[in-house]
Design an enzyme around this catalytic site. Sequence first.
Site, PDB file in Angstrom:
ATOM      1  N   HIS A 136       0.788  -1.236   0.000  1.00 13.85           N
ATOM      2  CA  HIS A 136       0.000   0.000   0.000  1.00 13.85           C
ATOM      3  C   HIS A 136       0.814   1.277   0.000  1.00 13.85           C
ATOM      4  CE1 HIS A 136      -4.193  -1.349   0.558  1.00 13.85           C
ATOM      5  NE2 HIS A 136      -3.616  -2.422   1.067  1.00 13.85           N
ATOM      6  N   LYS A 146     -14.362   8.600  -5.024  1.00 11.97           N
ATOM      7  CA  LYS A 146     -15.665   8.940  -4.439  1.00 11.97           C
ATOM      8  C   LYS A 146     -16.147  10.305  -4.950  1.00 11.97           C
ATOM      9  CE  LYS A 146     -14.018   6.763  -0.181  1.00 11.97           C
ATOM     10  NZ  LYS A 146     -13.357   7.096   1.110  1.00 11.97           N
ATOM     11  N   THR A 191      -8.423   6.835  -2.696  1.00 11.54           N
ATOM     12  CA  THR A 191      -9.757   6.347  -3.032  1.00 11.54           C
ATOM     13  C   THR A 191     -10.790   7.454  -2.893  1.00 11.54           C
ATOM     14  OG1 THR A 191      -9.890   5.476  -0.778  1.00 11.54           O
ATOM     15  CG2 THR A 191      -9.453   3.889  -2.545  1.00 11.54           C
ATOM     16  N   LYS A 244       0.507  14.656   1.499  1.00  8.76           N
ATOM     17  CA  LYS A 244      -0.787  14.966   0.902  1.00  8.76           C
ATOM     18  C   LYS A 244      -0.958  16.468   0.646  1.00  8.76           C
ATOM     19  CE  LYS A 244      -3.228  10.923   2.883  1.00  8.76           C
ATOM     20  NZ  LYS A 244      -4.008  10.233   1.837  1.00  8.76           N
ATOM     21  N   LYS A 300      -9.090  14.124   4.012  1.00  4.48           N
ATOM     22  CA  LYS A 300      -8.231  12.943   4.045  1.00  4.48           C
ATOM     23  C   LYS A 300      -7.340  13.045   5.280  1.00  4.48           C
ATOM     24  CE  LYS A 300      -6.774  14.139  -0.104  1.00  4.48           C
ATOM     25  NZ  LYS A 300      -6.777  12.899  -0.858  1.00  4.48           N
ATOM     26  N   ARG A 301      -6.591  11.988   5.597  1.00  4.07           N
ATOM     27  CA  ARG A 301      -5.651  12.080   6.698  1.00  4.07           C
ATOM     28  C   ARG A 301      -4.678  13.236   6.488  1.00  4.07           C
ATOM     29  NH1 ARG A 301      -5.811   8.389  11.127  1.00  4.07           N
ATOM     30  NH2 ARG A 301      -3.749   9.251  11.486  1.00  4.07           N
TER      31      ARG A 301
HETATM   32  C1  LIG Z   1     -12.101   7.163   1.461  1.00  4.49           C
HETATM   33  C2  LIG Z   1     -11.679   7.571   2.803  1.00  4.49           C
HETATM   34  C3  LIG Z   1     -10.328   7.829   3.060  1.00  4.49           C
HETATM   35  C4  LIG Z   1      -9.253   7.762   1.996  1.00  4.49           C
HETATM   36  O1  LIG Z   1      -9.050   9.069   1.482  1.00  4.49           O
HETATM   37  P1  LIG Z   1      -7.811   9.436   0.560  1.00  4.49           P
HETATM   38  O2  LIG Z   1      -8.088  10.840   0.141  1.00  4.49           O
HETATM   39  O3  LIG Z   1      -7.840   8.489  -0.602  1.00  4.49           O
HETATM   40  O4  LIG Z   1      -6.602   9.308   1.385  1.00  4.49           O
HETATM   41  C5  LIG Z   1      -9.971   8.221   4.337  1.00  4.49           C
HETATM   42  N1  LIG Z   1     -10.886   8.341   5.317  1.00  4.49           N
HETATM   43  C6  LIG Z   1     -12.197   8.110   5.099  1.00  4.49           C
HETATM   44  C7  LIG Z   1     -13.158   8.277   6.212  1.00  4.49           C
HETATM   45  C8  LIG Z   1     -12.634   7.710   3.840  1.00  4.49           C
HETATM   46  O5  LIG Z   1     -13.937   7.472   3.637  1.00  4.49           O
END
Ligand SMILES: *Cc1c(COP(=O)(O)O)cnc(C)c1O
Length: 803
Positions: free
Chosen positions: A350, A648, A644, A542, A536-537
């Site tokens: 990953h 979305k 991911t 990022k 995101k985190r």
């Molecule tokens: C999809 C999702 C992530 C992943 O987000 P990235 O922008 O791809 O790092 C992280 N946290 C939650 C709650 C998510 O639904």
Amino acid sequence: MELTKEQFKADFERMLSDYFTMDVEKSDLTEQYVTLGKLIGSYAAKEWRNTNQRYLEKGEKQVYYFSMEFLLGRMLKSNLFNLGILDTVRAGLKEMGMDLEALEQVELDAGLGNGGLGRLAACFIDSMATHAIPGHGNGIRFKYGLFRQKFVNGYQVELPENWLRNGNVWETRRLNKAVNVRFYGNVRLEKDASGHFVPHYENEEIVLAVPYDTPVIGYGDNTVNTLRLWSAEMPLEDANTEYHAFIQQQSRIESISEVLYPDDSNYEGRLLRLKQEYFFVSAGIQSIIRTYKKRGLPMSNLAEKVAIHINDTHPALCVPELMRILMDEEGMDWEPAWDVTVKVLSYTNHTIMSEALESWPTDMMAQLLPRIYQIICEIDRRYAEDMARLYDWDMIERTRVISGGSVKMAHLAIIGSHSINGVAKLHTNILKEKVLRDFYHIFPSRFNNKTNGITHRRWLLLSNEPLRSFIDSKIGKEWATKPTDLKMLEPFRRDENVLRQLAEIKQINKQRLADYIRKRTGLAVWTDAIFDVQVKRFHAYKRQLLNLLHILSLYFKLKDDPGADIYPRVFIFGGKAAPSYTYAKEIIKLINAAADLINHDPAVRDMLKIVFIENYGVSLAERIIPAADVSEQISLASKEASGTSNMKFMLNGAVTLATLDGANVEIRDLVGEDNIILFGLTDQEVFQYYHDRSYHSYDYYKKNPVLHRVLDALIDGSIPGVQAEGRDIFDSLIKYGDEFFVLRDFEDYALAQKKVDMLYRDPLKWQEMALINIANAGVFSSDYTVLRYAAEIWNVNSKTRLF
Ligand SMILES: *Cc1c(COP(=O)(O)O)cnc(C)c1O
């Protein structure tokens, strides 16, 4: 399933009276929620039994997805939807004077994960059940999930998240399926009568692993798979221990399944984490082998009936644990046991970030898991011996399992698996060419790509009902299980009526989010503004900081020239930083401080707002993403393995503002350059900079006056309350080399943002872009991802054929 409204109402009332001796008028929301949950569980129970029966009778090969994390979120609506009874139940509840949406809010998010990796596991089990893949989750039932984030004076504060405080209506405790897991002690190998080495243990500590099973209900199908999460408890026979010793031992043992991610800044915390890893691996494999043995087949055939997938390196101890069971408990010799192990196991990588590549000190491993460590040593010894015939010593040293006094978990996973996959095309190529190039040279046929995916049911059908209804009205309903049908929307790209309706739907979702923001933060946002979202985190790679620096540049532009032609924007942030990650927490503080400054400055009026929503998680994501106009995917190229949330957002009609990183590359290939806004260095350019050591961030500070002004604002008091943080962040960029090329990409990013501003002014053009994105997002459904895993890695059946 078939269910009439009348039947549901009768069932509900009976269940409420059975559980709470209560009728609807006197019950509260929690009682109503628990009743509904139990009722759904009883509806699913029959199909759950049938599914297990069917698997057994047909002798179907089973997949077990081992993951330290399952970031499930809420299950109520998803379960109702997948059973096909969402509308019936909503209407039935309404007639009884209840509101489904209010009941949904009672459920606490199952936050048993950090971010993308844990959410991927949750999406995969949904998609596997939907396509009748015999695939089950295996993980830990953490008592406390990821911490709850609160802002105090703009700083992140971490609070415990006791998600089980009202019980968990979905799970069933199965004490009769508990297994023992062994830690510590001494182990001696002694030959038995048949000349076989048998281990003898002394002074070991036994932990009872108790499974809690949750049904994973497939959509519109009769398949109900199992998510098995293990809880650590005192073994039953220890109930005779002296009282005080008992209590101490109990709390030590129960701590194993207490918290996701123990504090890893000290030895005790790291040791606990290793315990957790072995705990769910050993319990999971023991229970798989027990089930397999009921089939009456020889152990040498295991790989024909069982596949075990290792999600990142956290479950890499599957390799020595499966070897241990096959040899010590099933009496196999090393070679045939190794052959079976490699055929059973497969591994997903990953990340290429080196600090995330796990390794464990050999002395810690030897002490905690003496037998496992012996087996790892033997795996390492045999690997080195085999490779010595083909490769030079350097190659062996770089790839072996034990080196420099530690056990390299990625090496263990790779050597012990028949398949190693990356999670996006770009990421897999970087693995092959850089990070794992030695292994790719040694085992080329083991490497493959499986681009990540998301369950489009949760991330559109459930979370964006206005868009779901609209799409149904245009292309029918089959896309619920055949998401590439969304492509049928593309011919509407010039249909003004359709584009206007898309704009209206976005407006509804923005209003819904604006109401929520007002309620939660007191801040009013203008829904005609561009909703520009980065959730995101928090991690330096990022680059939330790049986003913030650009916002500051807009702010100063407006301050200098109140008439500046800027399209109004609401910048929305959400995300948590790891508790020990000081730099990421400083960026959170900086964003909150900038929000305070900008949101209260009458000079910018409604032109600019920053909203940082606390405690980002699955349920919040479901609310925010449908309301986004712009999706910020701005990581430094090469660093984000896939991403991911980018998928979305695309699925919900946001336009992606992106670097060519992770799956953004594949989004670009699908929608074309006209329907995504790209900027920044490419991965190749980044690697070139590393190679030449030719990046000098100071040059960009010096030569770009806008950037100069923004960076100075971090240290000259322009943003109140961030003296220390502003200085640290400034220094990271100027003095310590700007590791993630924020300044290098700033100008290009600002230009791309200007492009967003211009494009948004043409609403039809913008909605056309949105429509192209929605129409092409079906490819990223995790339905296809798991079907590819099933066909190309696990070799298991599904009811759906891939193309
Ligand atoms: C999809 C999702 C992530 C992943 O987000 P990235 O922008 O791809 O790092 C992280 N946290 C939650 C709650 C998510 O639904």
